[in-house]
Motif scaffolding. Structure first.
Motif, PDB file in Angstrom:
ATOM      1  N   MET A 227      54.645  21.036  72.925  1.00  0.00           N
ATOM      2  CA  MET A 227      54.141  20.491  74.194  1.00  0.00           C
ATOM      3  C   MET A 227      52.664  20.835  74.367  1.00  0.00           C
ATOM      4  SD  MET A 227      57.425  21.358  76.631  1.00  0.00           S
ATOM      5  CE  MET A 227      56.802  20.641  78.155  1.00  0.00           C
ATOM      6  N   ILE A 231      49.304  18.474  74.693  1.00  0.00           N
ATOM      7  CA  ILE A 231      48.301  18.606  75.752  1.00  0.00           C
ATOM      8  C   ILE A 231      46.907  18.691  75.153  1.00  0.00           C
ATOM      9  CG2 ILE A 231      47.392  20.198  77.501  1.00  0.00           C
ATOM     10  CD1 ILE A 231      50.284  20.793  78.290  1.00  0.00           C
ATOM     11  N   VAL A 440      55.073  15.684  78.689  1.00  0.00           N
ATOM     12  CA  VAL A 440      53.669  16.069  78.606  1.00  0.00           C
ATOM     13  C   VAL A 440      52.768  14.842  78.649  1.00  0.00           C
ATOM     14  CG1 VAL A 440      51.935  16.983  77.014  1.00  0.00           C
ATOM     15  CG2 VAL A 440      54.015  18.276  77.469  1.00  0.00           C
TER      16      VAL A 440
END
Length: 963
Positions: A227, A231, A440
């Motif tokens: 995740m 990002i 995300v």
């Protein structure tokens, strides 16, 4: 190419509703370009041809509309069902890997609850109950199936509390789309599996190699690392130069290794050479806290290839964080705002929120449990603090230390507190890594679109106890019975990809072998001593003399010119008449024979600092006007309400000036300002408490960050803390800035603590502090600022005192000291009580005071031993040194100053105390009691005693007792 097989019902029977729609979309893409779809779909379409319009290969049933009122009722009930799936679908979603909870809202999503059947829904047009139904959704039944697929699977949405209509519509469209966020292609899925293998292998290797050592493993929430990968990719793609992260200790080593790129062999070395095997590597270890975790000097740069031919340079910072888990949150927010602002020109700083992004990882018990979380969420949209939105990830293992969720919060979800701030929330099953990546991507898109916070509740479990030495089955036997038999996420995902023919068992085995091999090579390298270990930088004491040597005087002509500019307002701007009269009194303050008060000295200091090219940021409750209506750095047009700051129009100003009224919060705002200053050390950052003892509410920030950050992390700060302090009979909560607490924390020259009595001292100290911005020997400054002294004429200064000299740690009373050889009693005091003593001396000008002298300790830490000693050497007849303070004996500066005074006192001179006795409360709540005590203190200090003894006084002399 193989010949097409005739249509086989069994091939397509498992696809219906949204799934069938998705297959149809993939087939359309296949027709355009077969290479753009996954291998399994290519094979399916090649062998079986196009998918049918419906599972039975017949035209879709035609919905019918009837004028019968019963059908209208069914349409209304069907609409309500669709709405409730949106609102309550998350309550019935498959978001818990261990399936511990029943679905309390499941009945609200069933047809029977609404008196509906499948046939009823097939007879209704989808657009009748779902206004923006996709083109491939024809009937009410299709609509319900698609909505259930969207809202009740492994990713669940809570958007109903978002009241901004455009945002809510956008969020719902994203949740209900089958193509946004875009599904992962097979290459991405293989990379995702490989990342999960690396995450698990790292934890497993540590577990078996360093048996019994704490590491606070990530296992059970392994998806956090991919995740964060996502990002970083998204932020880099959007042009972010900085990604600022904050997290507690769970999973921190894994994040350091795989997101910040800390070499495995360095991590292994810190385990191998740990002096305390049981405690390492808890939150206090060098591996977590030194160099790699957010000290601005050592933060790690990372290159990320966003798409072929493009590389964006993005710097990742993981902030230092003590065991006070969530208190890093406002610090990271301050980092981010500082990274986004251009402070190089006059006026307010120019902010570009695309330049930096904050990512905060929270514990599921700490997110609702620690008040600092709510305080930090609250500042997210405020003018002086907003930074374009933070992505919050709750790393939810559903246990706080050993505490079940029902014992740690009063809400259903750990994330519920975010609803009050209208922050969108997604809950996602940590065992579905593709859903985690989708969450995300949604969060990143939302932040990019709306510049606001987003919360992802990553629901997993904790494979071990609170730490690896803990046995969790003593308190969670049922849960850990499930955990023992539950496959890890990489195994779950590997099986899924093997079943879908994305890869083979041999591929998975190869990934595992490679990950383990890399770890073993790093360990062998460490054992052989070939790794490059980063040695901690030597701790070098700060150079006090350098700070004292700064030239802080400004010529009187320059000050007069600045003052004229400060009193000029734009044409047509109407200052409130009463305030206009007050400000115009400053017009002649720098002329000969006139005086500069506290507020003007501050404004002149700010103006000269800006002209020197140093940006200023000041915040606090009512900071623009000043708690005591003295500052007025932002003027309000009395007719239009327009705002104007005189410090924004200075000629030749080469830096920005921002002054912001803060929310009614100390911890979050103080942490924010500390973070801002650490990230932008060239900026003169000031936080002012409304009253000094309101700083109590920010004590963790003082203890863990401001006082100790340099010693723990070599993290420099030049932050100024202003704490209004002084006993005027205003009661316990409006008297003391708790000077004693800051003195107790003073060591290793970690900061400066001052308690000033004149405007010129304030002017020079501010300029001295500003000159240290960005320097190696910068350190915070804690000032006990005045309340009543702001307007006391005895604290004013002539303009020539600003135009010459510098800050003096010790001031001698100008009314005394003409005959130093006759002085028998030396009164040493600090702050307002010195002015009270001066007032009493002025009332008796003809009295013989030759036996007495008074020194004001303007700087308490570092203790000005040299300056005091120089004064003491001139008093040849000295018999006693008396420390006088208005605070109770167990507070204020007495306990700190007593041993230091004794160390430099002449051989025959005693040291004693005059002030209030020890108290549990800082001040009396009764004005008459306060006045009586204050009068007694001053009288006792000035009472002549011809029989002064050099010995240590008896206990009866130690304080004033009120009958």
């Amino acid at each position: 190419m193989a010949a097409k097989e005739p249509y086989n019902e069994s091939i397509w029977s498992k696809y219906y509703g949204p799934n069938l729609g998705y297959i149809q979309e993939r087939y359309e893409q296949f027709v355009k370009d077969p290479s753009t779809v996954e291998n399994n779909y290519r094979e399916l379409f090649t062998n079986s041809g196009p998918p049918p319009l419906t599972p039975d290969s017949e035209p879709a049933p035609q919905p019918r509309i009837s004028g019968d009122t019963e059908w209208l009722r069914k349409a209304v009930r069907a609409s309500k069902l669709i709405a409730n799936i949106r609102i309550y679908g998350h309550m019935a979603a498959e978001i818990d890997p261990l399936v511990r909870d029943q679905n309390p809202m499941a009945k609200y999503l069933e047809l029977e609850t609404y008196g509906l059947t499948r046939e009823d829904l097939i007879a209704l047009p989808a657009t009748l109950i779902w206004e923006n139904a996709p083109n491939d959704v024809h009937t009410g039944w299709d609509a319900v199936q698609r909505m259930r697929q969207a809202y009740t699977k492994t990713i669940a949405y809570e958007f109903g509390h978002v009241h901004e209509e455009k945002e809510l519509q956008w969020l719902n469209r994203q949740a209900e789309s089958t193509s946004s966020p875009a599904p992962l292609n097979n290459t991405e899925r293989k990379e995702l599996l490989n990342r999960l293998i690396q995450v698990e292998q790292f934890e497993t290797f540590l577990h078996k190699t360093f048996v019994g050592q704490k590491r606070f493993s990530l296992e059970g929430n392994d998806a956090l690392v991919p995740m964060l990968d996502e990002i970083v990719r998204a932020a880099a793609h959007d042009g972010a130069e900085h990604i600022l992260m904050g997290m507690a200790h769970r999973g921190r080593l894994n994040v350091l290794a795989h997101i910040l790129g800390k070499p495995y062999d360095i991590i292994f070395s810190e385990f191998h050479h740990s002096p305390n095997k049981e405690l390492f590597p808890s939150e206090g270890s060098t591996g977590i806290n030194y160099g790699w975790t957010g000290d601005v000097k050592y933060h790690l740069g990372a290159d990320r290839a966003v798409r072929e031919g493009e590389t964006v340079r993005t710097r990742i910072t993981l902030a230092n964080n003590p065991s006070h888990l969530e208190f890093v949150n406002p610090v990271v927010e301050g980092f981010t705002r500082a990274a986004q602002e251009d402070r190089s020109t006059a006026g307010l700083p120019k902010i570009d929120t695309s330049k930096a992004m904050a990512v905060l990882m929270h514990g599921d018990a700490a997110f609702p449990g620690e008040g600092i979380v709510a305080e930090t969420l609250n500042i997210g949209k405020l003018q002086g603090y907003q930074n374009g939105g933070t992505i919050h990830i709750i790393v939810n293992n559903r246990i706080g230390f050993t505490t079940e969720s029902e014992d740690s919060r009063s809400t259903h979800y750990a994330s519920d507190i975010a609803k009050g701030y209208e922050i969108p929330i997604v809950h996602v099953n940590a065992d579905d890594p593709e859903a985690c990546v989708a969450a995300v991507r949604l969060a990143s898109a939302y932040r990019h679109q709306f510049k606001k916070d987003f919360v992802i509740d990553l629901i997993g479990y904790r494979r071990h106890g609170h730490n690896e030495m803990d046995d969790p089955e003593t308190t969670q036997p049922i849960v850990y019975g499930k955990v023992r038999n539950h496959p890890t996420v990489y195994k779950v995902y590997a099986e899924r990809l093997k079943n879908e023919k994305v890869l083979t068992a041999e591929d998975v085995q190869k990934m595992n072998a490679e990950a383990e091999s890399v770890l073993q090579r790093a360990y062998d390298n460490m054992k052989e001593g070939n790794h490059k270990k980063k040695e901690p930088k030597a701790f070098i004491p700060l150079q006090t003399d350098r700070a004292a040597a700064n030239t802080t005087a400004v010529s009187i002509s320059s000050l007069q010119e600045i003052n004229r500019e400060l009193l000029t307002v734009p044409a047509g701007f109407q200052v409130y008449p009463k305030l206009e009269r007050i400000l115009q009194r400053r017009k002649d303050a720098l002329n000969e024979g006139e005086k500069v008060d506290w507020a003007l000295a501050e404004t002149l200091a700010f103006a000269t600092i800006l002209k020197n090219g140093t940006p200023i940021r000041l915040s606090g409750q009512d900071a623009q006007r000043g708690t005591f209506a003295h500052r007025h750095l932002v003027l309000h047009d009395s007719k239009t309400g327009d705002l104007f700051s005189p410090l924004h129009q200075l000629s030749d100003s080469r830096a920005s000036f921002g002054v912001y009224n803060s929310p009614l919060s100390e911890a979050s705002v103080l942490g924010f300002e500390y973070g801002y200053n650490v990230f932008a050390p060239e900026t003169f950052v000031i936080w002012e408490a409304q009253y000094g003892d309101f700083a109590n509410a920010g004590q963790v920030i003082f203890d863990q960050f401001i006082a100790a950050g340099r010693a723990k992390w070599t993290q420099r700060s030049n932050l100024v803390i202003m704490l209004p302090h002084g006993y005027e009979g205003q009661g316990p909560e409006h008297s003391s800035g708790r000077l004693e607490r800051f003195l107790q924390l003073s060591a290793e020259e970690n900061w400066t603590v001052a308690n000033l009595t004149t405007a010129s001292q304030y002017f020079h100290l501010l300029r001295r502090q500003a000159a240290l911005c960005g320097q190696e020997d910068a350190r915070p400054l804690v000032i006990m600022t005045p309340k009543s002294l702001i307007r006391n004429t005895r604290s004013t200064s002539a303009g020539t005192e600003l135009a010459s000299g510098q800050f003096k740690p010790v001031l001698a009373e100008s009314l005394l000291g003409q005959k130093p050889s006759e002085v028998k009693r030396l009164v040493v005091c600090s702050g307002k009580v010195a002015i009270d003593i001066q007032t009493e001396l002025e009332a008796a000008p003809d009295k013989d005071w030759s036996w007495l002298h008074v020194l004001r300790l303007e700087q308490l830490y570092p203790f000005p031993e040299q300056e005091l000693s120089e004064h003491l050497n001139s008093f040849s007849s000295l018999q006693e040194i008396v420390w006088v303070q208005e605070e109770p004996k167990n507070m204020g500066g007495w306990s700190y100053s007593e041993p230091r005074l004794r160390a430099i006192a002449p051989k025959n001179a005693g040291v004693r105390y005059i002030g209030r006795p020890e108290r549990s409360s800082p001040a009396s709540g009764y004005a008459d009691v306060h006045s009586f005590e204050q009068r007694r203190i001053v009288t006792e200090a000035l009472k002549s005693n011809s029989n002064v003894q050099a010995a240590v006084p008896s206990s009866s002399e130690d304080g004033i007792t009120i009958a």
